[in-house]
Design an enzyme around this catalytic site. Structure first.
Site, PDB file in Angstrom:
ATOM      1  N   HIS A  87     -13.072 -30.145 -32.338  1.00  0.00           N
ATOM      2  CA  HIS A  87     -13.656 -31.272 -31.627  1.00  0.00           C
ATOM      3  C   HIS A  87     -13.090 -32.570 -32.188  1.00  0.00           C
ATOM      4  CE1 HIS A  87     -16.562 -33.422 -29.186  1.00  0.00           C
ATOM      5  NE2 HIS A  87     -16.768 -34.223 -30.210  1.00  0.00           N
ATOM      6  N   SER A  88     -12.671 -33.472 -31.293  1.00  0.00           N
ATOM      7  CA  SER A  88     -12.121 -34.769 -31.673  1.00  0.00           C
ATOM      8  C   SER A  88     -10.923 -34.561 -32.604  1.00  0.00           C
ATOM      9  CB  SER A  88     -13.219 -35.636 -32.292  1.00  0.00           C
ATOM     10  OG  SER A  88     -12.861 -36.998 -32.305  1.00  0.00           O
ATOM     11  N   MET A  89     -10.969 -35.044 -33.844  1.00  0.00           N
ATOM     12  CA  MET A  89      -9.855 -34.814 -34.759  1.00  0.00           C
ATOM     13  C   MET A  89      -9.538 -33.329 -34.875  1.00  0.00           C
ATOM     14  SD  MET A  89      -9.528 -35.647 -38.861  1.00  0.00           S
ATOM     15  CE  MET A  89     -10.702 -34.354 -39.317  1.00  0.00           C
ATOM     16  N   GLY A 115     -12.044 -30.146 -27.622  1.00  0.00           N
ATOM     17  CA  GLY A 115     -13.083 -31.018 -27.079  1.00  0.00           C
ATOM     18  C   GLY A 115     -12.996 -32.425 -27.635  1.00  0.00           C
TER      19      GLY A 115
END
Length: 263
Positions: A87-89, A115
């Protein structure tokens, strides 16, 4: 390997799902997920250095150096059927790791589940400015929904987190240097309908990096929709069920996953 995994990998034959955290986060991000994900898989949270149980270790600010170490440390486990989730990073790290392994002809994941991150050819959403004041950094992160709300109510937690976030933003700034080869891997991109940091059209751009099945799934919630949207883990479980019976053979010998391209 033990440094990076907080759980013992299962015996061969059970699908492994390696989970990478968002900027500032750690393996505890995924605490409790194993009980809630109904798919017959083993979730393996990845603990990056410089946070939580590895706080005393130096953090990576070079994405390629981190990915090279992850490839070396996790390599024996990545030679079994697996999925990379981030998720993200964490999405960027998962994608960069897949690109690294593809470049050297190693086994690829059955799927990438990404995500809350825009596709790597798009500009980074947050500034990599080492001299920016803490207050200004917090203001920017908060304006875009890039901070869990609970941190704003606990200044002491926020003060401890900011050095980690700064280093992680430096790592994320290298997204444009990651190889952009379309991979023979199914790709499932999740985006939050109310995410002010990463828009749904930016998430849809991930489709160009898969030569197999690709889909964009829009869920309610902002940037941290995995914790804001109660139904997210049900959606994730539905994706993972498709790969529970992944063959032990190399990816090029495995049948292409079923599913229509949408997004």
């Amino acid at each position: 390997m033990k440094r990076y995994l907080t759980r013992t990998p299962p015996p061969p034959g059970r699908l492994r799902v390696f989970c990478f955290p968002y900027a500032g986060g750690g393996a505890s991000t995924y605490a409790g997920w194993q009980r809630q994900v109904t798919a017959d898989v083993e979730l393996l949270p990845v603990q990056l250095p410089g946070r939580e149980g590895r706080m005393a270790e130096p953090r990576f600010t070079d994405l390629h150096a981190l990915v090279a170490e992850l490839d070396a440390e996790l390599g024996p486990e990545l030679d079994h059927p697996h999925v990379l989730y981030g998720h993200s990073m964490g999405a960027l790290i998962a994608f960069a790791l897949a690109q690294c392994r593809h470049a050297r002809g190693a086994r690829l994941p059955e799927a990438l589940v990404l995500g809350g991150h825009r596709a790597p050819h798009l500009p980074a959403p947050l500034p990599d400015e080492p001299d920016i004041a803490d207050a200004d950094l917090v203001r920017i992160l908060d304006a875009y929904g890039g901070l869990p709300r609970i941190l704003l109510d606990h200044p002491e937690w926020l003060a401890a987190l900011l050095p980690i976030v700064r280093d992680d933003l430096r790592l994320c700034a290298a997204a444009h240097t990651v190889a952009r080869t379309p991979l023979p891997v199914a790709l499932h991109a999740f985006g939050g309908a109310a995410d002010r940091l990463v828009t749904v059209p930016e998430v849809r751009e991930w489709a160009r990096y898969s030569t197999r099945e690709s889909e964009t799934v829009v869920v309610s919630g902002g940037h941290f929709f995995p914790r804001e949207e109660p139904g997210f883990l049900d959606l994730l479980s539905a994706v993972l069920r498709r790969y529970e019976s992944a063959p032990v053979a190399a990816p090029d010998e495995a049948p292409e996953p079923a599913g229509a391209r949408r997004g």
